[in-house]
Design an enzyme around this catalytic site. Sequence first.
Site, short mmCIF file in Angstrom:
data_model
loop_
_atom_site.label_atom_id
_atom_site.label_comp_id
_atom_site.label_asym_id
_atom_site.label_seq_id
_atom_site.Cartn_x
_atom_site.Cartn_y
_atom_site.Cartn_z
N HIS A 124 52.39 -6.97 53.97
CA HIS A 124 51.96 -5.65 54.40
C HIS A 124 50.44 -5.59 54.40
O HIS A 124 49.82 -5.72 53.34
CB HIS A 124 52.54 -4.57 53.47
CG HIS A 124 54.01 -4.41 53.62
ND1 HIS A 124 54.56 -3.28 54.17
CD2 HIS A 124 55.04 -5.26 53.35
CE1 HIS A 124 55.88 -3.43 54.20
NE2 HIS A 124 56.18 -4.62 53.71
N CYS A 168 48.60 -3.11 54.76
CA CYS A 168 48.10 -1.97 54.00
C CYS A 168 47.88 -2.35 52.54
O CYS A 168 47.09 -1.71 51.84
CB CYS A 168 49.05 -0.77 54.11
SG CYS A 168 50.73 -1.09 53.54
N CYS A 171 53.64 0.20 59.17
CA CYS A 171 53.89 0.99 57.96
C CYS A 171 53.66 2.46 58.28
O CYS A 171 52.61 2.83 58.83
CB CYS A 171 52.94 0.50 56.87
SG CYS A 171 52.59 1.68 55.58
N GLU A 172 54.63 3.29 57.95
CA GLU A 172 54.50 4.71 58.28
C GLU A 172 53.50 5.44 57.38
O GLU A 172 53.13 6.57 57.66
CB GLU A 172 55.86 5.40 58.24
CG GLU A 172 56.51 5.53 56.91
CD GLU A 172 57.89 6.17 57.01
OE1 GLU A 172 58.25 6.73 58.07
OE2 GLU A 172 58.62 6.08 56.02
N HIS A 173 53.06 4.79 56.32
CA HIS A 173 52.11 5.44 55.42
C HIS A 173 50.66 5.23 55.84
O HIS A 173 49.82 6.09 55.59
CB HIS A 173 52.30 4.91 53.99
CG HIS A 173 53.68 5.12 53.49
ND1 HIS A 173 54.45 4.09 52.99
CD2 HIS A 173 54.46 6.22 53.44
CE1 HIS A 173 55.63 4.56 52.63
NE2 HIS A 173 55.67 5.85 52.91
N HIS A 174 50.35 4.07 56.44
CA HIS A 174 48.96 3.76 56.80
C HIS A 174 48.78 3.36 58.27
O HIS A 174 47.66 3.12 58.70
CB HIS A 174 48.43 2.62 55.93
CG HIS A 174 48.47 2.94 54.47
ND1 HIS A 174 49.52 2.54 53.66
CD2 HIS A 174 47.64 3.65 53.68
CE1 HIS A 174 49.31 2.97 52.43
NE2 HIS A 174 48.18 3.66 52.41
N GLN A 199 59.72 -0.94 55.27
CA GLN A 199 60.51 -2.17 55.37
C GLN A 199 61.93 -1.93 54.87
O GLN A 199 62.89 -2.46 55.43
CB GLN A 199 59.82 -3.28 54.58
CG GLN A 199 60.55 -4.61 54.65
CD GLN A 199 59.78 -5.72 53.97
OE1 GLN A 199 58.56 -5.76 54.01
NE2 GLN A 199 60.50 -6.64 53.34
#
Length: 181
Positions: free
Chosen positions: A141, A143, A72-75, A113
Amino acid sequence: MDLEGATAAAAQLLSALGLDMDSDHRRDTPARMARALTEMLRAPSFEPTTFDNAGGYDELVVVDRIPFFSLCEHHVLPFIGEATIAYAPKDRIVGLSKLAWVVQLYARRLQTQEAMTQQIADWLVEQLDPKGVGVRLRAEHLCMSLRGARAIGAVTDTTTNRGVLADDPARREEWQRRLSS
């Protein structure tokens, strides 16, 4: 990739989080962490083997339960799941293992995703120029499971449809039935 720089940055991050990096078990953790992330972010290379559709096959080709993990590019935490890929051939068909390879190609990066679902479909359209493409990804996920809402076991489902799988009601319904079985 700068493995040495990544190792130094990992050591700084872990130290900043208050972890003692001098124990026997953690001394090499920054290097292991950097190598693990490098491996998870390095896409495999492969040659997309396609063949002439000499027999004129006109039905859906579906490969189901292709396992993958991505980050995940956020976490920068993994999401882990399975892909289902369908295409309606026109002039070319693809070696079936290449469908699993293309999933791995796009899984090995920081992303969402939703983006990965579209990237796989785009690749199939570019490589095969098929009559239609459908891609479904289902993933948990971490995250969302390990932090925040802690919704362990929640699954995210994304789909994208191109060509006849988007525009032809009968073909779209056939694809949707395959997804629900």
